[in-house]
Design a protein around this motif. Structure first.
Motif, PDB file in Angstrom:
ATOM      1  N   UNK A 519       0.849  -1.195   0.000  1.00  0.00           N
ATOM      2  CA  UNK A 519       0.000   0.000   0.000  1.00  0.00           C
ATOM      3  C   UNK A 519       0.884   1.244   0.000  1.00  0.00           C
ATOM      4  N   UNK A 520       0.611   2.229  -0.865  1.00  0.00           N
ATOM      5  CA  UNK A 520       1.452   3.441  -0.892  1.00  0.00           C
ATOM      6  C   UNK A 520       1.416   4.224   0.411  1.00  0.00           C
ATOM      7  N   UNK A 521       0.280   4.188   1.119  1.00  0.00           N
ATOM      8  CA  UNK A 521       0.142   4.924   2.370  1.00  0.00           C
ATOM      9  C   UNK A 521       0.591   4.034   3.523  1.00  0.00           C
ATOM     10  N   UNK A 522       1.668   4.445   4.199  1.00  0.00           N
ATOM     11  CA  UNK A 522       2.208   3.609   5.270  1.00  0.00           C
ATOM     12  C   UNK A 522       1.225   3.459   6.420  1.00  0.00           C
ATOM     13  N   UNK A 523       0.362   4.464   6.622  1.00  0.00           N
ATOM     14  CA  UNK A 523      -0.586   4.394   7.737  1.00  0.00           C
ATOM     15  C   UNK A 523      -1.713   3.409   7.477  1.00  0.00           C
ATOM     16  N   UNK A 524      -1.876   2.968   6.239  1.00  0.00           N
ATOM     17  CA  UNK A 524      -2.999   2.088   5.903  1.00  0.00           C
ATOM     18  C   UNK A 524      -2.539   0.710   5.445  1.00  0.00           C
ATOM     19  N   UNK A 525      -1.301   0.342   5.776  1.00  0.00           N
ATOM     20  CA  UNK A 525      -0.764  -0.971   5.395  1.00  0.00           C
ATOM     21  C   UNK A 525      -1.179  -2.002   6.435  1.00  0.00           C
ATOM     22  N   UNK A 526      -2.429  -2.358   6.388  1.00  0.00           N
ATOM     23  CA  UNK A 526      -2.957  -3.347   7.328  1.00  0.00           C
ATOM     24  C   UNK A 526      -3.046  -4.695   6.620  1.00  0.00           C
ATOM     25  N   UNK A 527      -2.083  -5.552   6.899  1.00  0.00           N
ATOM     26  CA  UNK A 527      -2.069  -6.887   6.297  1.00  0.00           C
ATOM     27  C   UNK A 527      -2.847  -7.822   7.214  1.00  0.00           C
ATOM     28  N   UNK A 528      -3.882  -8.483   6.701  1.00  0.00           N
ATOM     29  CA  UNK A 528      -4.683  -9.361   7.564  1.00  0.00           C
ATOM     30  C   UNK A 528      -3.878 -10.549   8.067  1.00  0.00           C
ATOM     31  N   UNK A 529      -4.304 -11.028   9.218  1.00  0.00           N
ATOM     32  CA  UNK A 529      -3.604 -12.177   9.818  1.00  0.00           C
ATOM     33  C   UNK A 529      -3.722 -13.418   8.941  1.00  0.00           C
TER      34      UNK A 529
END
Length: 751
Positions: A519-529
């Motif tokens: 994701x380009x936005x570091x604050x939104x790099x939520x990788x699911x478990x």
């Protein structure tokens, strides 16, 4: 006291019906006051002072009463005088009214004669009016013909002037008939002026034709367009005047030509461009159509702003009307295009055009249109619901494309596993393939493209990419399993089976590191478990296949354990070390975390196989010398294996070979009476060791009696063990045959 009573008491002339009661009350009050003041003799010395004071007070009261009564009497006298004068004036007025009444009665007969003269006068006025309009009435049909000729020559202003004159004549006659209640004669007048309807229709047709060609006319012949606007403005003023008077509304009014002009103008702008136009839904054709649409709209709005606005009154707001017409037409046109089965490129083009291009300086934000053109007040070109629906359709199309490309990539990767050459290596010598680069580049490009539209679309594509990457890892594991099955049938196919498994482990590491920065936005790099779990399962599957390959090479050697030949000395463990060393050289082609993991798992496999061979083979030491030989052999083998793995870089604390040393201690114990304590220490260190494992070890010693065995197993029952969370199972994977006993030692552990 008597003087005070005389001052307070009223005179006899002023008595009234309640005077006697008032006098009694006054005397009583005076006596009460006097008895209170003069109750002692020495108080009588001030009697003269009291008398003079009360006398002065009485005189003052009497003087005020006299002045008040005098003023009342003067007012009454003045009022009586005014009443007498008013009564005299009323009598005079009555006399005057009576005289006027008699005068009116005398002139009533003379007024009856004037009624006939009034009626004759009204008839005369009507006839005079008719005489005045007779020349105009006789020239109506000639005016009709002249007006038609003017319309044919497009002399619109002159034709409209003639038309207004005839309409005014007709409306004036109809109004007079309406006011006199002669409704029956209106039909005759309408029939006489029936040609006006045709003239109106012909004039309106020419006006609407001019309005339909307004953009071309304002550039080539603005005079004709201005004439049409002036005619419409005249008719609008006539409509407003008649509606304000609201006494009589002629037929055909209000005409509402201004509203009709605006509708025709809007239809001329958007009709030919958007209605019935066949647009190709393929990417290139749609792109050309949108580019042409952008250029044409900007060009036409510039004509409206620079030329047409100068030709119409300001209150027409023609620029705002044209802008709104284009906005609504474009919104409807986009909805029509979205009803088609567009591919992902077409959906992207429409989203980009509606959300980016439309408001950009290339179109509605063009410097030549600002600040007069403002579409912010017209609402979005696509509603939030439509945008969300279109984004979801786009994500579905992208998903299908991504799945197709991933499947092709996986098929190519699967074919490469069967090549007759090793996989590619990077600059550090690690095995790799193009799979992670292709997959991540594909996902990253789609996410970057979506970021050009909206953040919501970018997030949708990002979530889709993670889901598809997880599904791809599942298919990758299935391909690994299929390749492993084919390799089990023929270990020569694929030739470089282990090398490609190592490359796959490096690929999995590359995917794990790349997915965090997808994701380009570091604050939104939520990788699911679940994705991390899929990556972990892929790594475990590749490691499992590698360890199975190692196991296949170790099993022929482990089958020779234990044996008399091995006990007396052989190169069996040395051969195992050679196999492990050969695999460890391959493991160095994997990056550090996985390489260490493979070494640790390989050491666990060697330990498990060694212990399994000892426990599953029914070897029994027949003497103390054999037990000593066995202990010596176990020590040599365990030491050799430990030195091997330490040399390969695996720390001793990470090794499970200590289990062999602990097992050796059980066998080397010389006093069987201490076995219970030694076994307790063993199961405390290795809690997954079962009763069957301990029984097999006791059998291996060959000197444990049935009673001692019973004591040891009872001790184990009294000290049940719980596996710690961080414990690496060793014995739980080793199945041993049940001990052949004549009876069950304990009910809970009955074989």
């Amino acid at each position: 006291t008597s003087c005070a009573l005389e001052a307070l008491a009223p005179s006899a002339d002023e008595e009234w019906p309640e005077a006697e009661k008032a006098e009694k009350l006054a005397r009583g009050a005076a006596l009460k006051w006097a008895s209170g003041v003069f109750y002692r003799p020495e108080k009588l010395e001030g009697l003269g002072q009291y008398r003079s004071r009360e006398t002065q007070r009485n005189s003052s009261i009497q003087s005020r009463l006299k002045s008040t009564v005098q003023s009342y009497l003067e007012g009454v006298s003045t009022g009586l005088e005014q009443l007498r004068s008013a009564a005299q004036e009323v009598r005079d007025v009555c006399q005057e009214l009576g005289a006027a009444r008699w005068a009116l009665l005398d002139s009533a007969e003379q007024c009856q004669g004037l009624q006939q003269m009034r009626a004759l006068m009204a008839d005369h006025v009507q006839l005079a009016s008719v005489v005045q309009v007779l020349p105009q009435l006789f020239s109506v049909h000639e005016a009709f013909s002249h007006t038609l000729q003017l319309l044919h020559r497009q002399c619109l202003l002159e034709a409209h002037a003639e038309l207004m004159m005839m309409e005014h004549l007709r409306d004036d006659i109809l109004c007079q008939l309406h006011l006199r209640g002669l409704s029956g004669a209106q039909a005759t007048v309408l029939s006489y002026f029936s040609g006006l309807q045709e003239l109106n229709e012909r004039l309106a047709k020419q006006l609407w034709d001019i309005a339909g060609r307004s953009l071309r006319l304002v550039r080539q012949d603005p005079a004709l367009f201005v004439s049409a606007v002036r005619i419409i403005e005249r008719e609008e003023r006539i409509d407003d005047t008649l509606l304000l008077e609201a006494t009589f509304l002629p037929p055909g009014r209000p005409k509402g030509w201004r509203q009709k002009f605006q509708r025709v103008l809007q239809e001329s702008l958007v009709g030919a461009r958007f209605h019935g136009t066949c647009v190709g839904t393929a990417g290139p054709a749609l792109a050309r159509h949108l580019v042409a649409l952008k250029e044409d709209v900007v060009s036409e709005l510039r004509v409206v702003k620079d030329l047409m606005v100068q030709c119409v009154p300001a209150h027409y707001n023609v620029l705002g009307i044209c802008t709104a017409a284009y906005h609504q037409a474009l919104a409807g046109h986009l909805q029509e295009l979205l009803r088609e089965d567009l591919d992902k490129q077409g959906l992207f083009l429409l989203l980009e055009w509606a959300l980016r291009v439309y408001h950009s300086p290339e179109m509605m934000g063009h410097p030549d249109l600002l600040p007069e053109v403002d579409v912010s007040a017209l609402g979005p070109l696509m509603s939030p619901e439509l945008v969300d629906h279109t984004e979801r359709k786009y994500v579905v199309k992208v998903k299908a494309s991504v799945v197709e490309w991933m499947q092709r990539t996986l098929e190519v990767e699967f074919k490469e596993w069967f090549r007759e050459e090793e996989p590619e290596t990077d600059h550090q010598g690690f095995f790799q393939s193009a799979l992670p680069f292709i997959v991540m580049q594909m996902l990253n490009e789609n996410i970057q493209i979506a970021s050009l539209i909206t953040d919501s679309l970018q997030q949708k594509v990002y979530n889709m990419a993670l889901e598809e990457l997880e599904a791809f890892l599942g298919r990758l594991r299935e391909a690994l399993v299929q390749c492993g099955k084919e390799h089990q049938r023929d270990r020569t196919v694929p030739r470089f089976y282990s090398s490609y498994l190592l490359a796959m482990l490096n690929n999995n590491l590359a995917l794990s590191s790349a997915v965090s920065s997808l994701h380009p936005d570091a604050a939104r790099r939520e990788v699911p478990a679940s994705l991390w779990a899929a990556l972990d399962r892929t790594q475990k599957k590749a490691c499992q296949l590698l360890l199975e390959e190692l196991l296949l090479d170790l099993q022929p050697l482990c089958l020779q354990l234990p044996s008399r030949r091995w006990l007396l000395g052989s190169q069996l463990v040395s051969s195992m070390c050679e196999v492990v060393d050969r695999y460890s050289k391959d493991f160095r082609r994997v990056r550090t975390p996985v390489c260490t993991l493979l070494l640790a798992e390989s050491e666990l496999v060697v330990t498990s196989q060694y212990l399994r061979a000892l426990l599953q083979q029914k070897m029994v030491c027949r003497s103390q010398e054999e037990r000593a030989q066995l202990c010596h052999r176990l020590l040599q083998d365990a030491t050799q294996l430990r030195d091997l793995f330490c040399g390969l870089g695996l720390e001793q604390s990470q090794q499970s070979l200590e289990a062999i040393f602990a097992l050796r201690e059980l066998i080397c114990l010389e006093d069987p009476a201490l076995l219970s304590l030694e076994v307790l220490g063993f199961i405390t260190k290795y809690p997954d060791a079962s009763d069957e494992h301990i029984s097999t070890l006791l059998d291996l010693r060959g000197d444990v009696s049935r009673e001692m065995r019973h004591v040891v197993l009872e001790m184990m029952a009294q000290h049940p063990q719980v596996l710690p969370d961080s414990y690496r199972p060793i014995f739980s994977t080793i199945l041993v045959p049940a001990p052949e006993l004549p009876l069950c030692l304990r009910k809970a552990k009955c074989a």
